[in-house]
Design a protein around this motif. Structure first.
Motif, PDB file in Angstrom:
ATOM      1  N   SER A   8       0.779  -1.263   0.033  1.00  0.00           N
ATOM      2  CA  SER A   8       0.132  -0.079  -0.088  1.00  0.00           C
ATOM      3  C   SER A   8       0.832   1.134   0.014  1.00  0.00           C
ATOM      4  O   SER A   8       2.112   1.142   0.400  1.00  0.00           O
ATOM      5  CB  SER A   8      -1.002   0.000   1.138  1.00  0.00           C
ATOM      6  OG  SER A   8      -0.349  -0.156   2.444  1.00  0.00           O
ATOM      7  N   VAL A   9       0.334   2.500  -0.396  1.00  0.00           N
ATOM      8  CA  VAL A   9       0.896   3.546  -0.457  1.00  0.00           C
ATOM      9  C   VAL A   9      -0.205   4.692   0.299  1.00  0.00           C
ATOM     10  O   VAL A   9      -1.169   4.371   0.441  1.00  0.00           O
ATOM     11  CB  VAL A   9       0.805   4.195  -1.837  1.00  0.00           C
ATOM     12  CG1 VAL A   9       1.711   5.304  -1.927  1.00  0.00           C
ATOM     13  CG2 VAL A   9       0.800   3.130  -2.850  1.00  0.00           C
ATOM     14  N   TRP A  26      -1.130  -0.034  -4.311  1.00  0.00           N
ATOM     15  CA  TRP A  26      -0.445   0.816  -5.017  1.00  0.00           C
ATOM     16  C   TRP A  26      -1.050   0.972  -6.355  1.00  0.00           C
ATOM     17  O   TRP A  26      -0.951   1.923  -7.094  1.00  0.00           O
ATOM     18  CB  TRP A  26       1.072   0.295  -5.291  1.00  0.00           C
ATOM     19  CG  TRP A  26       0.974  -1.149  -5.561  1.00  0.00           C
ATOM     20  CD1 TRP A  26       1.336  -1.991  -4.823  1.00  0.00           C
ATOM     21  CD2 TRP A  26       0.996  -1.650  -6.772  1.00  0.00           C
ATOM     22  NE1 TRP A  26       1.225  -3.488  -5.510  1.00  0.00           N
ATOM     23  CE2 TRP A  26       1.118  -2.967  -7.024  1.00  0.00           C
ATOM     24  CE3 TRP A  26       1.095  -0.993  -8.353  1.00  0.00           C
ATOM     25  CZ2 TRP A  26       1.070  -3.889  -7.987  1.00  0.00           C
ATOM     26  CZ3 TRP A  26       1.058  -1.855  -9.338  1.00  0.00           C
ATOM     27  CH2 TRP A  26       1.086  -3.387  -9.206  1.00  0.00           C
ATOM     28  N   THR A  82      -1.111   8.419  -7.973  1.00  0.00           N
ATOM     29  CA  THR A  82      -0.396   9.612  -8.758  1.00  0.00           C
ATOM     30  C   THR A  82      -0.929  11.108  -8.654  1.00  0.00           C
ATOM     31  O   THR A  82      -0.089  12.129  -9.162  1.00  0.00           O
ATOM     32  CB  THR A  82      -0.338   9.163 -10.608  1.00  0.00           C
ATOM     33  OG1 THR A  82      -1.695   9.152 -10.725  1.00  0.00           O
ATOM     34  CG2 THR A  82       0.325   7.682 -10.687  1.00  0.00           C
ATOM     35  N   ALA A  84      -1.208  12.164  -5.827  1.00  0.00           N
ATOM     36  CA  ALA A  84      -0.864  12.404  -4.325  1.00  0.00           C
ATOM     37  C   ALA A  84      -0.855  14.115  -4.290  1.00  0.00           C
ATOM     38  O   ALA A  84       0.072  14.763  -5.010  1.00  0.00           O
ATOM     39  CB  ALA A  84       0.392  11.793  -3.887  1.00  0.00           C
TER      40      ALA A  84
ATOM     41  N   LEU C   3       6.943  11.024  -3.568  1.00  0.00           N
ATOM     42  CA  LEU C   3       6.198   9.847  -2.873  1.00  0.00           C
ATOM     43  C   LEU C   3       7.121   8.638  -3.169  1.00  0.00           C
ATOM     44  O   LEU C   3       7.239   8.387  -4.370  1.00  0.00           O
ATOM     45  CB  LEU C   3       4.771   9.643  -3.428  1.00  0.00           C
ATOM     46  CG  LEU C   3       3.766   8.782  -2.428  1.00  0.00           C
ATOM     47  CD1 LEU C   3       3.690   9.351  -0.938  1.00  0.00           C
ATOM     48  CD2 LEU C   3       2.299   8.459  -3.098  1.00  0.00           C
ATOM     49  N   ALA C   5       7.056   4.462  -2.007  1.00  0.00           N
ATOM     50  CA  ALA C   5       6.673   3.489  -1.144  1.00  0.00           C
ATOM     51  C   ALA C   5       7.231   1.940  -1.479  1.00  0.00           C
ATOM     52  O   ALA C   5       7.979   2.117  -2.753  1.00  0.00           O
ATOM     53  CB  ALA C   5       5.300   3.337  -1.082  1.00  0.00           C
ATOM     54  N   PHE C   8       5.715   1.657  -4.863  1.00  0.00           N
ATOM     55  CA  PHE C   8       5.072   2.917  -5.722  1.00  0.00           C
ATOM     56  C   PHE C   8       6.150   4.067  -5.572  1.00  0.00           C
ATOM     57  O   PHE C   8       6.625   4.318  -4.327  1.00  0.00           O
ATOM     58  CB  PHE C   8       3.912   3.288  -5.292  1.00  0.00           C
ATOM     59  CG  PHE C   8       3.070   4.316  -5.949  1.00  0.00           C
ATOM     60  CD1 PHE C   8       2.275   3.794  -7.313  1.00  0.00           C
ATOM     61  CD2 PHE C   8       3.213   5.803  -5.663  1.00  0.00           C
ATOM     62  CE1 PHE C   8       1.557   5.156  -8.062  1.00  0.00           C
ATOM     63  CE2 PHE C   8       2.689   6.542  -6.596  1.00  0.00           C
ATOM     64  CZ  PHE C   8       1.974   6.300  -7.609  1.00  0.00           C
ATOM     65  N   LEU C  10       6.534   8.079  -7.070  1.00  0.00           N
ATOM     66  CA  LEU C  10       6.138   9.355  -7.788  1.00  0.00           C
ATOM     67  C   LEU C  10       7.284  10.399  -8.010  1.00  0.00           C
ATOM     68  O   LEU C  10       7.582  11.304  -7.189  1.00  0.00           O
ATOM     69  CB  LEU C  10       5.008   9.910  -6.848  1.00  0.00           C
ATOM     70  CG  LEU C  10       4.103  11.080  -7.829  1.00  0.00           C
ATOM     71  CD1 LEU C  10       3.490  10.294  -8.995  1.00  0.00           C
ATOM     72  CD2 LEU C  10       2.907  11.177  -6.837  1.00  0.00           C
ATOM     73  N   VAL C  30       4.503   3.785 -15.510  1.00  0.00           N
ATOM     74  CA  VAL C  30       3.251   4.009 -15.785  1.00  0.00           C
ATOM     75  C   VAL C  30       3.213   5.666 -16.163  1.00  0.00           C
ATOM     76  O   VAL C  30       3.909   6.438 -15.316  1.00  0.00           O
ATOM     77  CB  VAL C  30       2.048   3.710 -14.537  1.00  0.00           C
ATOM     78  CG1 VAL C  30       2.433   4.177 -13.527  1.00  0.00           C
ATOM     79  CG2 VAL C  30       0.964   4.004 -15.317  1.00  0.00           C
ATOM     80  N   PHE C  50       4.429   0.286  -9.543  1.00  0.00           N
ATOM     81  CA  PHE C  50       4.449   1.265 -10.224  1.00  0.00           C
ATOM     82  C   PHE C  50       5.440   2.143  -9.822  1.00  0.00           C
ATOM     83  O   PHE C  50       5.869   2.709  -8.669  1.00  0.00           O
ATOM     84  CB  PHE C  50       3.035   2.148 -10.032  1.00  0.00           C
ATOM     85  CG  PHE C  50       1.922   1.669 -10.835  1.00  0.00           C
ATOM     86  CD1 PHE C  50       2.066   0.660 -11.844  1.00  0.00           C
ATOM     87  CD2 PHE C  50       0.533   1.994 -10.552  1.00  0.00           C
ATOM     88  CE1 PHE C  50       0.893   0.033 -12.377  1.00  0.00           C
ATOM     89  CE2 PHE C  50      -0.624   1.399 -11.086  1.00  0.00           C
ATOM     90  CZ  PHE C  50      -0.415   0.412 -12.099  1.00  0.00           C
ATOM     91  N   SER C  52       5.489   6.112 -11.451  1.00  0.00           N
ATOM     92  CA  SER C  52       4.709   6.882 -12.096  1.00  0.00           C
ATOM     93  C   SER C  52       5.459   7.725 -12.984  1.00  0.00           C
ATOM     94  O   SER C  52       6.191   8.661 -12.055  1.00  0.00           O
ATOM     95  CB  SER C  52       3.473   7.357 -11.401  1.00  0.00           C
ATOM     96  OG  SER C  52       2.968   8.585 -12.069  1.00  0.00           O
ATOM     97  N   ARG C  54       3.985  10.551 -13.984  1.00  0.00           N
ATOM     98  CA  ARG C  54       2.997  11.652 -14.049  1.00  0.00           C
ATOM     99  C   ARG C  54       3.314  13.020 -13.772  1.00  0.00           C
ATOM    100  O   ARG C  54       3.025  13.920 -14.095  1.00  0.00           O
ATOM    101  CB  ARG C  54       1.644  11.051 -13.180  1.00  0.00           C
ATOM    102  CG  ARG C  54       0.486  12.103 -13.281  1.00  0.00           C
ATOM    103  CD  ARG C  54      -0.141  12.230 -14.532  1.00  0.00           C
ATOM    104  NE  ARG C  54      -1.188  13.065 -14.896  1.00  0.00           N
ATOM    105  CZ  ARG C  54      -0.927  14.513 -15.186  1.00  0.00           C
ATOM    106  NH1 ARG C  54       0.190  14.763 -14.912  1.00  0.00           N
ATOM    107  NH2 ARG C  54      -1.823  15.309 -15.368  1.00  0.00           N
ATOM    108  N   ARG C  55       4.458  13.008 -12.652  1.00  0.00           N
ATOM    109  CA  ARG C  55       4.644  14.226 -12.237  1.00  0.00           C
ATOM    110  C   ARG C  55       6.251  14.753 -12.453  1.00  0.00           C
ATOM    111  O   ARG C  55       6.650  15.502 -11.821  1.00  0.00           O
ATOM    112  CB  ARG C  55       4.695  14.182 -10.492  1.00  0.00           C
ATOM    113  CG  ARG C  55       3.358  13.632 -10.290  1.00  0.00           C
ATOM    114  CD  ARG C  55       2.095  14.588 -10.188  1.00  0.00           C
ATOM    115  NE  ARG C  55       1.980  15.583  -9.232  1.00  0.00           N
ATOM    116  CZ  ARG C  55       1.513  15.249  -8.015  1.00  0.00           C
ATOM    117  NH1 ARG C  55       1.094  14.290  -7.793  1.00  0.00           N
ATOM    118  NH2 ARG C  55       1.415  16.324  -7.262  1.00  0.00           N
TER     119      ARG C  55
END
Ligand SMILES: Cc1cc2nc3c(=O)[nH]c(=O)nc-3n(C[C@H](O)[C@H](O)[C@H](O)COP(=O)(O)OP(=O)(O)OC[C@H]3O[C@@H](n4cnc5c(N)ncnc54)[C@H](O)[C@@H]3O)c2cc1C
Ligand code: FES
Ligand code: FES
Lengths: 175, 769, 278
Positions: A8-9, A26, A82, A84, C3, C5, C8, C10, C30, C50, C52, C54-55
């Protein structure tokens, strides 16, 4: 096997002005987070694969930037984490607090653009963004802006009429 | 009047079945068969049960009541019993603390299958090894009228194919079951027919029906696809097994696998006509693929076969049809209920006849139009208004659209105006209304009025069609109520039947109307008594009780604090079995003209406009009526040019919205809708069902327009681009025949035995000369 | 890193993205997620996390570098609908839906490498180059040949697509696709054209396992442009060159036929643009 915590995130998310701290797997979509974790059920699940637009919400990825008013997307396609720190506006942000309707909502009701209504939140969200950027769209432009939203009940005729009516109302209201 | 549920819907606050939740609720998921036909050798649920968070895993062995259910034959197991008969058949269900855990548990169930050959060809079903103890033929029916061998100067025949259409309502199936204190269960579910669900759940749970309470949850579209039980029983069984509320919600893919589709079919038709275009005889044979379980297949086939004549007078003919069992997905009710298939075939034939005789397509239809007093091929007399000519004339008066408009191919921009040809096509159809063949068509409503506030209680399922608007409108006009609440339908009141067959305004609308009238009469009687007036002089107008036209008192103040209540029932006159009289309650007629632009080289179609003239009894609510017409037309054009559940070796290859295509806003044509109003006898205000005819007519109308643009026969729907671009499809066989007047006249005779195997009768070349 | 994790990440820069990826070797990159999320739903792809994009601001937006237009791999398709190159704009405008285009990226489309994806024939006709970045640095390769099989590319392990480079030399270019409805559809087949200084370059989508072009087709197309060949010649050349799939959406025969029609129509559009045609 990995532990639950590994899967989890945790991140923050602002939804319709309210700040939330979310912990989710996630890969979980923004739609699932909204509906199942935050109890925000305005966005609907029609397909969960981007085809129907029932889950449409408006997301500002840089909410601190004055010019980031966000754009409308399919929340079922967006991995929630994403976003966040971002701001999400759902149908609940359109229209007033005491049952007041926006011009688009009012027009959807008046023109009979609502039958079962499962598509309505998505259409209203997408049509609102359209009119925010172009207050005087042609029929072609209305269709071009809304073909990511499916409706199985109305055959779309009343929906086009509603968007045209809302545009007219908006133009008349802003001289 | 606006929809009473509209405010909540536009604000996103309306609660749908998918939005249900309860404290401590568990989530149910279904394990489905990956095989279209297999023997179940072993099911081992131990590993699944052992997973933390799993509360129940149920298989057929855990069903306490009767394992079998179904709307007609009770041939379908609640959970697979020894053998699976279609890919997607439920084998086990799981309840767990969250959907992820439930899915993981479902995957942990070990099922050993012995795959069996899948019998997927409906034309072979009748002769094939039985797939079920009930056999492979859901129903065979055959009848003749007059002299089927009568001939005119020209005879045309062809075989038409209709693909499998999915109702594709936008909110997948969902519901939540909660155990009740009395040992029963309460199910909130998106459905079309609460009492039918209740009955079938009672069978499986072994509970008396009164301990199974079904309550309507918000429905996101239905179109027939929610007439059968899907997750209903599973959710109840899981709730009873765990003692907790259990919610189930299908994914889009499961929705395709679980609910019933429109029957795909093959229809062979032979029409013979005289030189003026008058139809002399019609012969037709139908095979509908009912898939693995019966559902409504025995009823649907009767609609298709009997309505093969179309809205035309046919004195001589023979008709035969089968609905059969295969290892394909089960088919059942979908808006139109067997008639779109018939309509596509008979209208294609009318155009073929017109072409053979060099007649205008509307002219040949006018010459054959049914009139009041005519007798149908199946023996029923058209005693009610039968405005076939009127809908055709009404349609003819609508001007054609100008050239231009959306190009075929749309956003792909492959077409240019120079590559496009315009086509115009017509279709006229007849749709039966309400239930048929002796199935009781009834509804009950309770209305109460207190201080000007009316409450309407009826088990009619609002699925989007707007019953709530009709109910409120009636309560306002008849009772002069200031405010109206239409309570959530449940099984505490008597059945309202299904929200299908275009029947709810007629059945439940009338029950509500009658209850309102009864409440009004009681209110007026009371006012008369209290004031010493003659009740006969009192009436309600504009929210006030009036005496001889003079306002006395507002309805809201007429009997302060007193509740007036009435329950009324409505039933249509009974119908009879085929061949014994009135098979149907009534009929509605519809004519449409489709204008299309076709890029012939690429096979791309743009439906520019559909004009519709429909027989609607009376216009109850113009906006809502237009919504039904437009919505129906767009579903029909979807079937005509894009929608098809593709089944390969028993597997649906497109159970999603990427490859199962429904029309988008760009695909939708402009709709021009005009009406013929000829009040339906016996109905308040002459109401008549309106929901299905637009769909039935749009299918043949669009196909005819594409034929007109391309000159191709196009005997199958959906029309695929390659049918046009590569000219695929067999044209009708046209035979110049020697006229042969009918040797016998009148009468409808049922035949018990199949005249032959499914297929066609002898070819006209051999028979006609 | 916005972020991080276990499964995950970011990141905000390409560097962070690369190291996030190195730390999570089983994670999937992703971008918009419009390809990855349905794949996970349908269980046609597995992933253990993932990373990401995106950012990552540097991956979004377009710039000029000499005679090339540099399109960041994370640029949303919606930002390309008014691109100068007609083929790019048309491919962007007809991709998915307005809602999908706000998230779908050009990079995700290229790396998806499915022969029916919109951008592929457009980029092939435009002779695009791809900028690939990894821990060991940056390399630039031709788009032609990047896809080796449906869903398979020459992208290395731990490597990111960071930009798509397009020549800015003036040309006429266009892209068309066809399907079974008039909006929001996967291409049954598609085609793109670039015509520059009298020479035509065509590329095709879903005409084979990878985006396809052929010198033989271009020779005939160029001849058609200046009137030395007829439409039938081009159709025959296309029919020879393509090897389209046969599936439940359409037959190979239809696809072959339609590809010839699209090719011819695109050359006619190029002719009109050049003031040569009818
Ligand atoms: C409703 C719907 C309609 C669609 N319609 C179309 C259509 O009409 N035409 C069309 O072509 N496509 C269509 N698509 C597919 C998809 O939207 C596009 O391919 C899109 O461009 C993918 O971009 P993305 O950023 O969302 O990809 P993602 O899903 O984020 O990624 C796709 C793949 O690329 C990889 N990847 C992404 N970016 C990079 C990078 N920078 N470096 C290395 N690897 C990377 C990912 O690991 C993944 O394997 C549609 C999708 C949906 C859901
Ligand atoms: S639910 Fe997101 S597009 Fe259908
Ligand atoms: S109103 Fe039912 S899907 Fe649009």
């Amino acid at each position: 096997m990995s532990s639950e915590a590994d899967e989890s995130v945790t991140f923050s998310l602002t939804v319709d002005g309210a700040a939330h701290e979310v912990t989710a797997p996630w890969s979980e979509s923004l739609l699932t987070v909204l509906r199942e974790r935050l109890g925000v059920r305005g966005p609907k699940t029609g397909c969960a694969h981007g085809r129907c637009g029932a889950c449409a919400v408006r997301v500002a990825f840089e909410p601190d930037r004055a010019d980031d008013d966000g754009h409308v997307l399919c929340s079922c396609l967006l991995p929630a984490a994403t976003a966040a720190g971002c701001s999400v506006r759902t149908i609940a942000s359109i229209g007033g607090p005491d049952g007041e309707l926006s011009d688009v909502q009012e027009a959807f009701l008046a023109e009979g653009a609502v039958q079962c209504g499962i598509c309505t939140a998505g259409f209203v969200t997408a049509a609102t963004e359209l009119l925010d950027t172009d207050p005087d769209p042609t029929r072609e432009q209305i269709e071009a802006a809304l073909y990511g939203n499916l409706c199985r009940c109305t055959g779309y005729g009343r929906i086009v009429a509603a968007v045209e009516t809302a545009a007219r109302t908006r133009r008349e209201a802003t001289p | 009047m606006r929809r009473p549920d509209g405010q909540a819907k536009v604000r996103g606050e309306f609660s749908y079945a998918g939005d249900l939740h309860a404290e401590g609720m568990l989530h149910g998921v279904t394990l489905r068969s990956p095989h279209p036909h297999a023997r179940l050798l072993r099911i081992d649920t131990a590993a699944a049960r052992a997973l933390p968070g799993v509360h129940a895993v149920l298989t057929a062995a855990d069903v306490p009541g009767d394992l079998h259910f179904g709307l007609t034959l009770r041939d379908e197991p609640v959970l697979a019993d020894g053998v699976v008969r279609y890919a997607g058949e439920p084998v086990a269900v799981v309840a767990a603390i969250d959907p992820r855990t439930a899915r993981r548990a479902a995957r942990a169930i070990v099922v050993e299958y012995e795959p069996l050959p899948a019998q997927t060809d409906p034309t072979l079903a009748a002769d094939a090894e039985p797939l079920h103890a009930e056999g492979n033929v859901y129903r065979h029916l055959a009848y003749e009228c007059g002299d089927p061998r009568a001939r005119g100067v020209v005879t045309v025949e062809n075989t038409y194919r209709i693909g499998m259409q999915d109702p594709a309502f936008l909110a997948p199936e969902a519901g939540m079951a909660t155990p009740t204190a009395d040992g029963g269960v309460r199910l909130e579910v998106a459905t079309q027919w609460l009492h039918s669900d209740q009955r079938q759940i009672a069978w499986a749970t072994g509970l008396p029906p009164e301990k199974v309470q079904v309550v309507l949850a918000g429905v996101g579209g239905a179109f027939g696809g929610r007439e059968d039980v899907t997750l209903h029983t599973h959710a109840c069984l899981l709730a009873l097994a765990t003692g907790r509320p259990v919610k189930m919600e299908y994914t889009r893919e499961e929705s395709f696998l679980a609910h019933r589709q429109r029957h795909p079919g093959t229809i062979w038709l032979r029409h013979s006509a005289d030189a003026s275009g008058r139809v002399v005889s019609v012969e037709g044979r139908v095979v509908l693929d009912g898939g693995a379980y019966a559902s409504t297949s025995p009823v649907v086939i009767a609609n298709t076969v009997t309505l093969l004549q179309g809205p035309y007078r046919v004195d001589n003919g023979r008709f035969e049809g089968w609905s059969v069992r295969t290892n394909n997905p089960s088919c059942g009710a979908m808006r139109g209920f067997g008639v779109p298939q018939a309509a596509f075939a008979h209208e294609s034939q009318m155009d073929a006849l017109a072409a053979a005789l060099d007649l205008d397509p509307l002219e040949i239809r006018l010459r054959n139009a049914l009139r009041r007093g005519d007798t149908a091929t199946f023996g029923q007399r058209f005693t009610q208004p039968t405005p076939v000519r009127e809908v055709i004339e009404g349609l003819r008066a609508v001007p054609l659209p100008p050239a231009g408009g959306k190009l075929p191919g749309g956003v792909g921009r492959a077409s240019s105006p120079g590559s496009v040809r315009r086509g115009v096509g017509y279709a006229v159809t007849m749709k039966n209304l309400a239930f048929s063949e002796g199935h009781v068509d009834e509804s009950t409503a309770t209305v109460s009025l207190r201080d000007g506030h009316a409450t309407v209680h009826c088990a009619c399922a609002e699925v989007g069609q707007g019953f709530v608007t009709v109910a409120e409108q009636v309560a306002r006009t008849v009772l002069g109520a200031d405010t109206v609440t239409v309570t959530q339908p449940d099984t505490l009141i008597a059945s309202a039947g299904s929200t299908s067959a275009s029947r709810q305004t007629m059945a439940s609308g009338t029950a509500v109307h009658r209850a309102c009238v009864a409440v009004r009469d009681r209110l007026l009687a009371r006012v008369a008594r209290e004031r010493g007036l003659d009740a006969g002089l009192l009436s309600i107008q504009d929210g006030a009780v009036t005496c001889d036209g003079t306002p006395l008192v507002d309805v809201a103040a007429a009997t302060p604090g007193h509740t007036v209540r009435a329950t009324e029932h409505f039933a249509h006159p009974p119908t009879t079995a085929l061949g014994q009289g009135d098979v149907y309650v009534g009929f509605a007629f519809s004519a449409q003209r489709a204008v299309v632009d076709v890029d012939v080289e690429l096979g791309l179609v743009s439906v520019v406009q559909i004009a519709s003239c429909q027989d609607v009894g009376t216009v109850v609510n113009p906006t809502q009526l237009l919504g039904q017409i437009e919505g129906g037309i767009v579903q029909g054009m979807g079937l005509a040019v894009m929608e098809e559940v593709v089944v390969v070796d028993g597997h649906i290859t497109n159970p999603e919205f990427q490859d199962y295509l429904i029309p988008t806003i760009v695909d939708a044509p402009e709709v021009v809708s005009v009406y013929v109003t000829d009040p339906q006898p016996g109905m308040p205000h002459g109401w008549k069902g309106v929901g299905e005819p637009p769909l039935c007519t749009a299918v043949p109308a669009v196909a005819a327009a594409v034929r007109d643009a391309t000159g191709l026969p196009l005997p199958s729907v959906p029309i695929r681009p390659e049918h046009i671009a590569l000219g695929i499809g067999t044209p009708p066989t046209v035979t110049r025949t020697t006229p042969r007047p009918p040797a016998t006249t009148g009468g409808t005779a049922l035949s018990e035995e199949p005249a032959d195997r499914p297929g066609t009768w002898e070819s006209e070349g051999a028979a006609g000369h | 890193m916005l972020l991080a994790a276990p499964r995950f990440a970011l990141p905000e820069t390409v560097g962070e993205a690369l190291s996030a990826l190195a730390e999570r070797p089983d994670a999937v990159v992703v971008a918009g997620g419009t390809e990855v999320m349905p794949d996970l739903l349908w269980r046609v792809r597995t992933a253990a996390g993932f990373v990401s994009l995106r950012r990552v601001g540097a991956l979004r937006g377009t710039s000029r570098d000499g005679d090339e237009l540099v399109v960041g791999a994370g640029t949303p398709v919606a930002a390309l609908v008014d691109a100068e190159a007609g083929a790019l704009a048309a491919a962007a405008r007809s991709l998915g839906t307005p809602l999908v285009r706000t998230e779908a990226t050009i990079g995700g489309n290229v790396v998806s490498a499915l022969p029916y994806r919109n951008m592929l024939p457009a980029l092939l006709a435009l002779d695009a180059r791809l900028e690939l970045t990894s821990d060991t640095g940056r390399r630039t390769v031709a788009f032609d040949g990047f896809t080796t099989a449906p869903g398979v590319t020459r992208l290395g392990e731990g490597e990111l697509l960071t930009a798509v480079r397009l020549p800015t030399r003036p040309c006429f270019s266009d892209y068309v696709k066809i399907g079974r409805r008039n909006a929001q559809y996967v291409a049954t087949v598609s085609a793109a054209v670039v015509s520059r200084n009298g020479a035509v370059r065509l590329a095709f989508g879903n005409a084979g396992p990878v985006p396809l072009r052929s010198d033989a087709v271009d020779v005939v197309a160029t001849a058609l442009l200046d009137g030395r060949a007829g439409p039938d010649d081009l159709r025959a050349a296309v029919a020879d060159a393509v090897d389209p799939p046969e599936d439940t959406v359409a037959s190979a025969a239809y696809r072959r036929h339609a590809l010839g029609v699209l090719a011819t129509r695109l050359v006619v559009r190029a002719q009109v643009d050049a003031g040569l045609g009818s």
